[in-house]
Design an enzyme around this catalytic site. Sequence first.
Site, PDB file in Angstrom:
ATOM      1  N   ARG A  61       0.720  -1.379   0.108  1.00  0.00           N
ATOM      2  CA  ARG A  61       0.023  -0.158   0.038  1.00  0.00           C
ATOM      3  C   ARG A  61       0.939   1.223  -0.034  1.00  0.00           C
ATOM      4  O   ARG A  61       2.218   1.219   0.503  1.00  0.00           O
ATOM      5  CB  ARG A  61      -1.018  -0.045   1.335  1.00  0.00           C
ATOM      6  CG  ARG A  61      -2.115  -0.953   1.244  1.00  0.00           C
ATOM      7  CD  ARG A  61      -2.989  -0.726   0.101  1.00  0.00           C
ATOM      8  NE  ARG A  61      -4.302  -1.385   0.162  1.00  0.00           N
ATOM      9  CZ  ARG A  61      -4.593  -2.545  -0.542  1.00  0.00           C
ATOM     10  NH1 ARG A  61      -3.572  -2.934  -1.155  1.00  0.00           N
ATOM     11  NH2 ARG A  61      -5.657  -3.161  -0.619  1.00  0.00           N
TER      12      ARG A  61
ATOM     13  N   GLU B 121      -3.126   8.505  -3.682  1.00  0.00           N
ATOM     14  CA  GLU B 121      -3.203   7.536  -4.951  1.00  0.00           C
ATOM     15  C   GLU B 121      -4.825   7.901  -5.197  1.00  0.00           C
ATOM     16  O   GLU B 121      -5.589   7.919  -4.486  1.00  0.00           O
ATOM     17  CB  GLU B 121      -3.215   6.003  -4.422  1.00  0.00           C
ATOM     18  CG  GLU B 121      -3.504   5.005  -5.712  1.00  0.00           C
ATOM     19  CD  GLU B 121      -3.405   3.679  -4.969  1.00  0.00           C
ATOM     20  OE1 GLU B 121      -4.243   3.128  -5.246  1.00  0.00           O
ATOM     21  OE2 GLU B 121      -2.049   3.546  -4.641  1.00  0.00           O
TER      22      GLU B 121
ATOM     23  N   HIS C 128      -2.045   0.821  -9.461  1.00  0.00           N
ATOM     24  CA  HIS C 128      -2.566  -0.319  -8.755  1.00  0.00           C
ATOM     25  C   HIS C 128      -3.138  -1.248  -9.546  1.00  0.00           C
ATOM     26  O   HIS C 128      -4.472  -1.493  -9.123  1.00  0.00           O
ATOM     27  CB  HIS C 128      -3.609   0.508  -7.795  1.00  0.00           C
ATOM     28  CG  HIS C 128      -3.704  -0.385  -6.363  1.00  0.00           C
ATOM     29  ND1 HIS C 128      -4.051   0.494  -5.204  1.00  0.00           N
ATOM     30  CD2 HIS C 128      -3.582  -1.517  -6.244  1.00  0.00           C
ATOM     31  CE1 HIS C 128      -4.156  -0.264  -4.502  1.00  0.00           C
ATOM     32  NE2 HIS C 128      -3.928  -1.746  -4.737  1.00  0.00           N
TER      33      HIS C 128
END
Length: 308
Positions: A224, A252, A271
């Site tokens: 993450r 993000e 991602h």
Amino acid sequence: MKVWIPHPTGPDLLGELPPGVTVEVVEDPTRLPSAPAGVRFWVPPFLAGADATALVHELPDLAVVQLLSAGADAWTGRVPDGVTLCDARGVHDPSTAEWVVTAILAQLRGFPALVRAQARREWAYDEVAPTDEVEGKRVLIVGAGSIGTAVRARLAPFEVTFTLVARTPRPEQGVHGVGELPALLPEADVVVLLVPLTDQTRGLVDAGFLAAMRDGALLVNAARGPVAVTDALVAELRTGRISAALDVTDPEPLPPDHPLWTMPNVLLTPHVAGSVRGLLPRAYRLVGEQVRRFAAGEPLTNAVVDGY
């Protein structure tokens, strides 16, 4: 009992369910297929953010939240007492491990520079060659869970050596504890981050962590974004001393003017490590198993405890 899932293709992927189980599709949380009463098992959308957790408080009979993601950081502490939170541990092992191997190969063999040269229509042999290689590298995997195991299995044929790190050391399995990282980082050519985001791992990759990495090392983040301190990462990457392959960032998505976009020593993907065509069949196979367990009164797998 009612089971809510987010994908129209999901019902066909669940397998046979016990009598009395009704499956309904909730693609849009603002347009519910029926009254919330009676929903005992809910599967939120894949990669749903913290805003999606609001729906749990509108389901009076909810007993289980089954995530489609391996990480549960957006949900930890936001699920009411009495509701079991389960993650999708195991579902993303193949896809995330493939991304990690791809990222390592791409960075070490200079593919980002070659792709930029292709866009310029330049034959960049003299610019890039000779490249680095994977063979003989020392790989430090920080996060020795199921995805870490899958990464190790896929990298093993490249004749690399491994060091594994986990929250809790397991000496009998050769797994080191997080507290040993300062001594382990200087020996690693490639550092792969696969830890869940918890209070303990947030900011794990700080200036000290990065400074301990050896010159020329590669940092691979498939965990993450907030596991790394972004300002510290940018500062270290600007020196050119290390390189990075990042599938996750903080924030993000990255704003268009963020320096990570244009750094020549950074491979950046949005991602996508777990977003593959095989995701839904694997994910709903797990969901179907969990629904059958729940209906039979059997213990569920993948229950999230302390953020894991």
